[in-house]
Write a protein that holds these residues in place. Structure first.
Motif, PDB file in Angstrom:
ATOM      1  N   VAL A   1      98.024 -50.271   7.651  1.00 51.46           N
ATOM      2  CA  VAL A   1      96.663 -50.114   6.330  1.00 51.46           C
ATOM      3  C   VAL A   1      96.840 -51.676   5.829  1.00 51.46           C
ATOM      4  N   TRP A   2      95.622 -52.030   5.535  1.00 51.98           N
ATOM      5  CA  TRP A   2      95.376 -53.308   4.810  1.00 51.98           C
ATOM      6  C   TRP A   2      94.550 -52.726   3.579  1.00 51.98           C
ATOM      7  N   VAL A   3      94.894 -53.045   2.284  1.00 47.85           N
ATOM      8  CA  VAL A   3      93.970 -52.736   1.153  1.00 47.85           C
ATOM      9  C   VAL A   3      93.922 -54.247   0.549  1.00 47.85           C
ATOM     10  N   ASP A   4      92.564 -54.551   0.511  1.00 46.97           N
ATOM     11  CA  ASP A   4      91.982 -55.814  -0.234  1.00 46.97           C
ATOM     12  C   ASP A   4      91.564 -55.484  -1.579  1.00 46.97           C
ATOM     13  N   SER A   5      92.003 -55.954  -2.495  1.00 48.88           N
ATOM     14  CA  SER A   5      91.632 -55.734  -3.813  1.00 48.88           C
ATOM     15  C   SER A   5      91.436 -57.132  -4.661  1.00 48.88           C
ATOM     16  N   ALA A   6      91.634 -58.201  -3.954  1.00 47.15           N
ATOM     17  CA  ALA A   6      91.597 -59.578  -4.556  1.00 47.15           C
ATOM     18  C   ALA A   6      89.897 -59.857  -5.073  1.00 47.15           C
ATOM     19  N   ALA A   7      89.933 -60.197  -6.253  1.00 53.28           N
ATOM     20  CA  ALA A   7      88.598 -60.494  -6.655  1.00 53.28           C
ATOM     21  C   ALA A   7      88.809 -61.559  -8.019  1.00 53.28           C
ATOM     22  N   VAL A   8      87.362 -62.080  -8.525  1.00 51.75           N
ATOM     23  CA  VAL A   8      87.593 -62.809  -9.657  1.00 51.75           C
ATOM     24  C   VAL A   8      86.149 -62.410 -10.314  1.00 51.75           C
ATOM     25  N   MET A   9      86.005 -62.855 -11.430  1.00 52.44           N
ATOM     26  CA  MET A   9      84.726 -62.282 -12.143  1.00 52.44           C
ATOM     27  C   MET A   9      84.102 -64.001 -12.957  1.00 52.44           C
ATOM     28  N   ALA A  10      82.865 -64.045 -13.330  1.00 51.07           N
ATOM     29  CA  ALA A  10      82.329 -64.937 -13.829  1.00 51.07           C
ATOM     30  C   ALA A  10      81.164 -64.476 -14.836  1.00 51.07           C
ATOM     31  N   TYR A  11      81.314 -64.548 -16.048  1.00 54.24           N
ATOM     32  CA  TYR A  11      80.237 -64.032 -16.964  1.00 54.24           C
ATOM     33  C   TYR A  11      79.428 -65.024 -17.733  1.00 54.24           C
TER      34      TYR A  11
ATOM     35  N   ASP B   1      73.408 -70.557 -16.428  1.00 57.60           N
ATOM     36  CA  ASP B   1      74.479 -71.131 -17.388  1.00 57.60           C
ATOM     37  C   ASP B   1      75.747 -71.262 -16.793  1.00 57.60           C
ATOM     38  N   LEU B   2      75.874 -70.686 -15.792  1.00 58.15           N
ATOM     39  CA  LEU B   2      77.144 -70.787 -14.859  1.00 58.15           C
ATOM     40  C   LEU B   2      77.209 -71.997 -14.087  1.00 58.15           C
ATOM     41  N   PRO B   3      78.156 -72.811 -14.156  1.00 62.10           N
ATOM     42  CA  PRO B   3      78.413 -74.169 -13.277  1.00 62.10           C
ATOM     43  C   PRO B   3      78.243 -73.799 -11.621  1.00 62.10           C
ATOM     44  N   ALA B   4      77.383 -74.454 -11.039  1.00 67.06           N
ATOM     45  CA  ALA B   4      77.330 -74.188  -9.716  1.00 67.06           C
ATOM     46  C   ALA B   4      78.875 -73.836  -8.852  1.00 67.06           C
ATOM     47  N   GLU B   5      79.531 -74.588  -9.290  1.00 67.72           N
ATOM     48  CA  GLU B   5      80.698 -74.511  -8.503  1.00 67.72           C
ATOM     49  C   GLU B   5      81.459 -73.373  -8.689  1.00 67.72           C
ATOM     50  N   VAL B   6      81.298 -72.778  -9.879  1.00 63.70           N
ATOM     51  CA  VAL B   6      81.771 -71.571 -10.408  1.00 63.70           C
ATOM     52  C   VAL B   6      81.400 -70.440  -9.635  1.00 63.70           C
ATOM     53  N   PHE B   7      79.951 -70.423  -9.603  1.00 64.23           N
ATOM     54  CA  PHE B   7      79.126 -69.409  -8.999  1.00 64.23           C
ATOM     55  C   PHE B   7      79.904 -69.458  -7.475  1.00 64.23           C
ATOM     56  N   GLU B   8      79.712 -70.547  -6.832  1.00 64.08           N
ATOM     57  CA  GLU B   8      80.025 -70.703  -5.435  1.00 64.08           C
ATOM     58  C   GLU B   8      81.449 -70.414  -5.148  1.00 64.08           C
ATOM     59  N   ARG B   9      82.439 -70.522  -6.028  1.00 63.83           N
ATOM     60  CA  ARG B   9      83.689 -70.272  -5.784  1.00 63.83           C
ATOM     61  C   ARG B   9      84.002 -68.544  -5.906  1.00 63.83           C
ATOM     62  N   ALA B  10      83.209 -68.114  -6.913  1.00 63.25           N
ATOM     63  CA  ALA B  10      83.430 -66.691  -7.394  1.00 63.25           C
ATOM     64  C   ALA B  10      82.762 -65.609  -6.037  1.00 63.25           C
ATOM     65  N   VAL B  11      81.562 -66.293  -5.518  1.00 64.91           N
ATOM     66  CA  VAL B  11      80.988 -65.618  -4.295  1.00 64.91           C
ATOM     67  C   VAL B  11      81.947 -65.749  -3.043  1.00 64.91           C
ATOM     68  N   THR B  12      82.624 -66.981  -2.816  1.00 66.94           N
ATOM     69  CA  THR B  12      83.608 -67.287  -1.949  1.00 66.94           C
ATOM     70  C   THR B  12      84.630 -66.180  -1.973  1.00 66.94           C
ATOM     71  N   THR B  13      85.338 -66.128  -2.952  1.00 67.89           N
ATOM     72  CA  THR B  13      86.389 -65.303  -3.137  1.00 67.89           C
ATOM     73  C   THR B  13      86.092 -63.691  -2.923  1.00 67.89           C
ATOM     74  N   ASP B  14      84.911 -63.225  -3.680  1.00 72.02           N
ATOM     75  CA  ASP B  14      84.651 -61.993  -3.422  1.00 72.02           C
ATOM     76  C   ASP B  14      83.768 -61.273  -2.372  1.00 72.02           C
ATOM     77  N   LEU B  15      83.253 -62.444  -1.549  1.00 67.84           N
ATOM     78  CA  LEU B  15      82.463 -62.143  -0.429  1.00 67.84           C
ATOM     79  C   LEU B  15      83.138 -62.766   0.899  1.00 67.84           C
ATOM     80  N   LEU B  16      83.396 -63.896   1.139  1.00 74.46           N
ATOM     81  CA  LEU B  16      83.860 -64.566   2.240  1.00 74.46           C
ATOM     82  C   LEU B  16      85.493 -63.984   2.117  1.00 74.46           C
TER      83      LEU B  16
END
Length: 311
Positions: free
Chosen positions: A80-90, A95-110
């Motif tokens: 079994v492999w359980v993946d729950s790793a995630a980050v959020m950005a409010y 107003d979100l810096p582009a690098e923050v948006f991209e890193r959050a999407v990278t973590t939560d999708l890629l």
């Protein structure tokens, strides 16, 4: 199936930590992974039974592959492999810096994509295995001030659906998604924040342990999709059947329930690097309170929805 080999990415906090402790209580062999070595060590001590601990970032494909290989080298397989790793950005999208948006999407999708690639490589070789991707209600609805998280979760849901189709030729390989609503974990207070106020889980709120119990149920009896949250179905119904009504309400509701009153300056939180875990917080409620809040929220949404439909 006693003493299964279970890999958990995102094991240092929240749902991953609760699931690790629940699997350990059943005697399963664990491989615990996350970015923060200090918090991983604490979770390993809580679990006992000498789990394998690996510091790994799901955004790094090489580290995820090395994690899978280390699990097989020690235990001979991955059940079994359980993946729950995630980050959020409010914050509003602009107003979100582009690098923050991209890193959050990278973590939560890629990140889930890297995990799925490594897990399926071993599952194909074994002829069996269960992958559980912890998703979110926000993979099915959208809310303001969380554009990066929501974008990634919608993409991850599409990935999981594709994997269901591509593994139909292997009936003993299962890909499962679990979509919780609000859960009392540190992800809200450790998130990147450009909204001006500390984030919090809007009610009704479940405990991480309650969601972890559903993770174990999926490991025992895999199914493609599962949802956890008393108000999830009602919220999805409003989103799909009454879009203008939903859009008119979601912003004030998000401001009232999804953002706290404590002000906070702009910052990237734990998006780029791990932060010290802080359990509990404004979402800590009893199960009875959760159920009562869920009934009230569902009743209100149904009544307002029917009123809008009549109009």
């Amino acid at each position: 199936m006693n003493e299964r080999v279970v890999v958990l990415t995102g094991a240092s906090s929240g749902i991953g930590r609760a699931a690790a402790k629940a699997f350990a209580a059943r005697g399963d062999r664990l491989v615990l992974a996350a970015r923060g070595a200090a918090d991983l060590a604490v979770v390993a001590a809580e679990c006992g039974n000498d789990p394998l601990v690996v510091t790994a970032d799901v955004t790094r494909r090489d580290e995820v592959e090395a994690l899978a290989d280390a699990a097989v080298q020690r235990y001979g397989r991955i059940d079994v492999w359980v993946d729950s790793a995630a980050v959020m950005a409010y914050g509003r999208f602009e107003d979100l810096p582009a690098e923050v948006f991209e890193r959050a999407v990278t973590t939560d999708l890629l990140g889930p994509a890297n995990v799925a690639r490594a897990a399926l490589r071993h599952f194909r070789g074994q002829g069996q295995g269960t992958l559980i991707l912890v998703s979110s209600l926000l993979s099915r609805v959208t809310v303001p001030y969380m554009s990066a998280y929501t974008t990634a979760k919608w993409g991850a849901r599409a990935l999981a659906r594709t994997l269901h189709q591509e593994t139909r030729d292997a009936p003993r390989i299962h890909v499962c998604t679990l979509a919780p609503g609000s859960v009392d974990t540190p992800i809200y207070t450790s998130a990147a924040n450009y909204a001006g106020f500390v984030g919090r889980p809007p009610p009704p709120v479940d405990s991480a342990e309650y969601v972890a119990a559903r993770v174990l149920r999926l490991a025992d009896r895999p199914r493609p999709q599962a949802s956890v949250g008393l108000a999830n179905r009602v919220i999805e119904l409003g989103y799909n059947l009454f879009p203008p009504f939903y859009d008119a309400l979601v912003t004030p509701l998000m401001r009232a329930g999804g953002l706290g009153r404590a002000r906070i300056g702009p910052g990237a939180g734990n998006v780029f690097r791990p932060a010290a875990r802080v359990e509990g917080g404004p979402g800590r409620v009893s199960r009875r309170q959760v159920e009562a809040a869920g009934v009230l929220a569902a009743s209100a949404l149904i009544a307002l929805g029917l009123r809008a439909a009549r109009r």
